[in-house]
Structure formats: C-alpha cells, structure tokens
Design a protein around this motif. Structure first.
Motif, PDB file in Angstrom:
ATOM      1  N   ILE A  33       0.836  -1.191   0.000  1.00 11.52           N
ATOM      2  CA  ILE A  33       0.000   0.000   0.000  1.00 11.52           C
ATOM      3  C   ILE A  33       0.879   1.252   0.000  1.00 11.52           C
ATOM      4  N   PRO A  34       0.346   2.400  -0.447  1.00  8.15           N
ATOM      5  CA  PRO A  34       1.168   3.616  -0.525  1.00  8.15           C
ATOM      6  C   PRO A  34       1.665   4.082   0.844  1.00  8.15           C
ATOM      7  N   VAL A  35       2.932   4.437   0.883  1.00 13.06           N
ATOM      8  CA  VAL A  35       3.539   5.013   2.084  1.00 13.06           C
ATOM      9  C   VAL A  35       4.128   6.352   1.676  1.00 13.06           C
ATOM     10  N   TYR A  36       3.417   7.431   2.007  1.00 18.39           N
ATOM     11  CA  TYR A  36       3.888   8.775   1.666  1.00 18.39           C
ATOM     12  C   TYR A  36       4.864   9.226   2.740  1.00 18.39           C
ATOM     13  N   THR A  37       6.012   9.700   2.314  1.00 25.24           N
ATOM     14  CA  THR A  37       7.033  10.141   3.258  1.00 25.24           C
ATOM     15  C   THR A  37       7.403  11.589   2.981  1.00 25.24           C
ATOM     16  N   ALA A  38       7.762  12.282   4.047  1.00 27.88           N
ATOM     17  CA  ALA A  38       8.146  13.688   3.913  1.00 27.88           C
ATOM     18  C   ALA A  38       9.049  14.045   5.073  1.00 27.88           C
ATOM     19  N   PRO A  39       9.879  15.056   4.894  1.00 26.52           N
ATOM     20  CA  PRO A  39      10.725  15.509   6.004  1.00 26.52           C
ATOM     21  C   PRO A  39       9.882  16.221   7.063  1.00 26.52           C
ATOM     22  N   PHE A  40      10.463  16.342   8.236  1.00 29.83           N
ATOM     23  CA  PHE A  40       9.734  16.880   9.379  1.00 29.83           C
ATOM     24  C   PHE A  40       9.201  18.282   9.104  1.00 29.83           C
ATOM     25  N   HIS A  41       9.974  19.129   8.403  1.00 31.41           N
ATOM     26  CA  HIS A  41       9.539  20.514   8.210  1.00 31.41           C
ATOM     27  C   HIS A  41       8.296  20.595   7.328  1.00 31.41           C
ATOM     28  N   VAL A  42       8.078  19.612   6.474  1.00 34.22           N
ATOM     29  CA  VAL A  42       6.847  19.572   5.684  1.00 34.22           C
ATOM     30  C   VAL A  42       5.677  19.107   6.555  1.00 34.22           C
ATOM     31  N   LEU A  43       5.898  18.071   7.332  1.00 42.55           N
ATOM     32  CA  LEU A  43       4.808  17.469   8.093  1.00 42.55           C
ATOM     33  C   LEU A  43       4.366  18.313   9.274  1.00 42.55           C
ATOM     34  N   THR A  44       5.224  19.186   9.791  1.00 40.30           N
ATOM     35  CA  THR A  44       4.802  20.024  10.909  1.00 40.30           C
ATOM     36  C   THR A  44       3.767  21.058  10.481  1.00 40.30           C
ATOM     37  N   GLN A  45       3.531  21.216   9.188  1.00 41.05           N
ATOM     38  CA  GLN A  45       2.435  22.075   8.741  1.00 41.05           C
ATOM     39  C   GLN A  45       1.074  21.424   9.009  1.00 41.05           C
ATOM     40  N   LEU A  46       1.070  20.139   9.308  1.00 36.82           N
ATOM     41  CA  LEU A  46      -0.151  19.410   9.654  1.00 36.82           C
ATOM     42  C   LEU A  46      -0.381  19.578  11.150  1.00 36.82           C
ATOM     43  N   THR A  47      -1.479  20.241  11.505  1.00 37.21           N
ATOM     44  CA  THR A  47      -1.765  20.552  12.896  1.00 37.21           C
ATOM     45  C   THR A  47      -1.725  19.290  13.762  1.00 37.21           C
ATOM     46  N   GLY A  48      -0.952  19.367  14.839  1.00 37.34           N
ATOM     47  CA  GLY A  48      -0.889  18.255  15.778  1.00 37.34           C
ATOM     48  C   GLY A  48       0.053  17.143  15.374  1.00 37.34           C
ATOM     49  N   PHE A  49       0.845  17.335  14.322  1.00 33.91           N
ATOM     50  CA  PHE A  49       1.693  16.226  13.873  1.00 33.91           C
ATOM     51  C   PHE A  49       2.695  15.802  14.943  1.00 33.91           C
ATOM     52  N   GLN A  50       3.088  16.756  15.787  1.00 35.03           N
ATOM     53  CA  GLN A  50       4.046  16.400  16.829  1.00 35.03           C
ATOM     54  C   GLN A  50       3.502  15.316  17.765  1.00 35.03           C
ATOM     55  N   LEU A  51       2.165  15.161  17.822  1.00 34.56           N
ATOM     56  CA  LEU A  51       1.559  14.166  18.712  1.00 34.56           C
ATOM     57  C   LEU A  51       1.535  12.774  18.115  1.00 34.56           C
ATOM     58  N   THR A  52       1.909  12.638  16.849  1.00 32.76           N
ATOM     59  CA  THR A  52       1.715  11.367  16.139  1.00 32.76           C
ATOM     60  C   THR A  52       2.921  10.442  16.203  1.00 32.76           C
ATOM     61  N   ARG A  53       4.010  10.893  16.800  1.00 30.33           N
ATOM     62  CA  ARG A  53       5.269  10.139  16.823  1.00 30.33           C
ATOM     63  C   ARG A  53       5.683   9.748  15.407  1.00 30.33           C
ATOM     64  N   GLY A  54       5.402  10.652  14.464  1.00 31.38           N
ATOM     65  CA  GLY A  54       5.946  10.524  13.121  1.00 31.38           C
ATOM     66  C   GLY A  54       5.222   9.587  12.193  1.00 31.38           C
ATOM     67  N   MET A  55       3.978   9.174  12.536  1.00 26.91           N
ATOM     68  CA  MET A  55       3.324   8.165  11.704  1.00 26.91           C
ATOM     69  C   MET A  55       1.812   8.289  11.775  1.00 26.91           C
ATOM     70  N   LEU A  56       1.183   8.325  10.587  1.00 22.72           N
ATOM     71  CA  LEU A  56      -0.271   8.313  10.458  1.00 22.72           C
ATOM     72  C   LEU A  56      -0.670   7.198   9.507  1.00 22.72           C
ATOM     73  N   CYS A  57      -1.869   6.652   9.722  1.00 23.01           N
ATOM     74  CA  CYS A  57      -2.374   5.626   8.821  1.00 23.01           C
ATOM     75  C   CYS A  57      -3.842   5.892   8.532  1.00 23.01           C
ATOM     76  N   ALA A  58      -4.209   5.963   7.244  1.00 23.98           N
ATOM     77  CA  ALA A  58      -5.615   6.020   6.842  1.00 23.98           C
ATOM     78  C   ALA A  58      -6.122   4.595   6.717  1.00 23.98           C
ATOM     79  N   MET A  59      -7.224   4.302   7.389  1.00 26.25           N
ATOM     80  CA  MET A  59      -7.765   2.947   7.425  1.00 26.25           C
ATOM     81  C   MET A  59      -9.237   2.948   7.039  1.00 26.25           C
ATOM     82  N   GLY A  60      -9.691   1.827   6.496  1.00 32.37           N
ATOM     83  CA  GLY A  60     -11.095   1.672   6.168  1.00 32.37           C
ATOM     84  C   GLY A  60     -11.920   1.447   7.420  1.00 32.37           C
ATOM     85  N   ARG A  61     -13.093   2.085   7.467  1.00 36.02           N
ATOM     86  CA  ARG A  61     -13.988   1.878   8.607  1.00 36.02           C
ATOM     87  C   ARG A  61     -14.646   0.512   8.502  1.00 36.02           C
TER      88      ARG A  61
END
Length: 268
Positions: free
Chosen positions: A79-107
């Motif tokens: 499955i797709p794994v999008y990667t980006a450096p920290f300075h890009v991802l910190t534009q996402l509100t609250g990213f610091q709380l994610t320990r560097g990893m998010l996953c979109a999952m089916g309900r």
C-alpha cells in the motif's frame, strides 16, 4: 515491500486524507462502506492492525521508514507510504503528537447490539456524549477496568474520530462497540441486562450497593457532559446510581465518573 512515495509539498493531493478532509468527509455517511479514519502513532496503528482493520495508506516522517515504522510497514504489503521531512509534516496541525506516523484505514461495518453483547456481562452505555476527548477517555477506562463493551446513542461523538482514537490510546480497537437505536433499554433488558443510570438524584443507590455488583449482567449508563441523562432514560432504567462525594462537590466530568463506575462495577 512498502510502496514508498516521497512528498515535498504540503499541498500535494496525496496528503488530503491526512491534512484537509474533515471528520464528516472521512466518515462518508452517504457511502459508509467507503469511510475512512486516521490512526496516529505506531502503538495505536499496531492495535488497529491487530484488530484486523485494513490500512489504505500511510504518512510517515522519512527518517522513521527504516526505524520505528519499519515493523508496521512490513505487515501491510504494497500500500502507498507517503514520506516527507519533518519541516513539511509540521504544517499538519498536531503532527508532533503522532510520533511521526499516520495511517488512513477503512472503517469496519458496525456489528449489531446482539453481537457486541453476546459474551458481555458488563457494558457501558453512553447517551449523547459529544466530546471526542471524553469518548476516548471512557473507552480507555472501559478497557482498563473490566468492561466488556461500549454502546453509544447516535448523538455521541464517533469513537473513530481522530481525537477519540488518540485519547483512547487505541483501545477503541480492543473493546467491542456499536451504536444503539431508540428503545434501547428494552432491547438490553431482552438480552438479560439490568440497567444502572448514573444520575444525581436523592433516591439514587450508592455505587457501593451490593445489588449492583451481584447483577449477572449490568449496563452502566452515562449521560451527556452538560445535562446528564434524560429523565426518560433514568425512568427506563432499573436503578439510579450516584457516586458519594465530599467537600460539596456535586458531580464529576463524565470521563472521570466513568472510571469510578467501571472500577466499582466492572466484571469481577
């Protein structure tokens, strides 16, 4: 092997599901089979995968791909794994709380009340608890303090909202749950449950009353943050129960009250 896709621009459409879609858009009420939710942090994602939920894509800080995220990504195929450096991802509100990893999952499809309660002796019922932080905290207490399931009325915040998942520490994937329909007190009674409404009334039983612990099956009913349980709900329950308090305090936050109730009344 994971399908690694580097991202350098925060406006990239691949990031929409993580950064720009609202909870309502992720829920997708018109086509619930296409709904998504976002799990944050490796521990929470692991719990979701252990529960059999299906990952659709990841967003990972690039330095974690061969580090903390490696074991999780190895479980998930191509499955797709999008990667980006920290300075890009910190534009996402609250990213610091994610320990560097998010996953979109089916309900997952919602189970029936009967399926959720089939093996349960103690269940929590949430009536119109609208704050996702409270919902998440109640799930965490339910998991820790021997409750077998959680049932929610339709006005409750969805347990798969991002904040609810985060606050629950992923226990929303460990405790069976579903939504109720009108007339649920009779439905629970037909399944063998006695119902205990947590409410501040002079005629309430103490939460220490032995009849509550001795009930073969018990549903602990908790109400909305502001007004508590509706009078009709209290009237429909078998018991009205209160937590004894001191120093003139007349009530607790619903999440705090749930922890006390579950500790006292959870499955032996």
């Amino acid at each position: 092997m994971p399908n690694i896709i580097p991202i350098t621009d925060f406006s990239a459409p691949e990031l929409d599901v993580f950064a720009r879609l609202s909870e309502a858009q992720l829920l997708n009420r018109e086509h619930p089979q296409e709904g998504l939710f976002i799990a944050e942090s490796p521990k929470v994602i692991q719990r979701a995968l252990d529960a059999g939920l299906t990952p659709r894509s990841f967003l990972v800080e690039d330095k974690h791909v061969e580090g903390e995220a490696r074991e999780i990504l190895a479980r998930c195929g191509e499955i797709p794994v999008y990667t980006a450096p920290f300075h890009v991802l910190t534009q996402l509100t609250g990213f610091q709380l994610t320990r560097g990893m998010l996953c979109a999952m089916g309900r997952p499809p919602l189970p029936t009340v009967e399926a959720v309660c089939a093996q349960a002796r103690r269940v929590a019922v949430l009536e119109d608890v609208m704050n996702p932080t409270n919902v998440g905290a109640i799930f965490r207490s339910a998991a820790a303090l021997n409750m077998d399931a959680v049932l929610l009325t339709p006005a409750c915040s969805n347990p798969l909202y991002r904040r609810a998942i985060r606050v629950s520490m992923g226990t929303v994937f460990q405790i069976p749950w579903t939504f109720l329909e009108p007339g649920w007190p009779d439905r629970l009674r037909a399944l063998g449950f006695q119902t205990a409404a947590m409410a501040l009334r002079d005629d309430s039983l103490s939460i220490r009353d032995p009849r509550l612990r001795e009930a073969e099956k018990l549903a602990v009913v908790l109400g909305t943050e502001g007004d508590g349980l509706a009078p009709a709900t209290i009237a429909a329950c078998d018991y009205t129960v209160r937590i004894p308090m001191s120093h003139g305090v007349d009530s607790l936050n619903v999440a705090a009250a749930s922890a006390v109730a579950f500790f006292q009344l959870g499955a032996p």
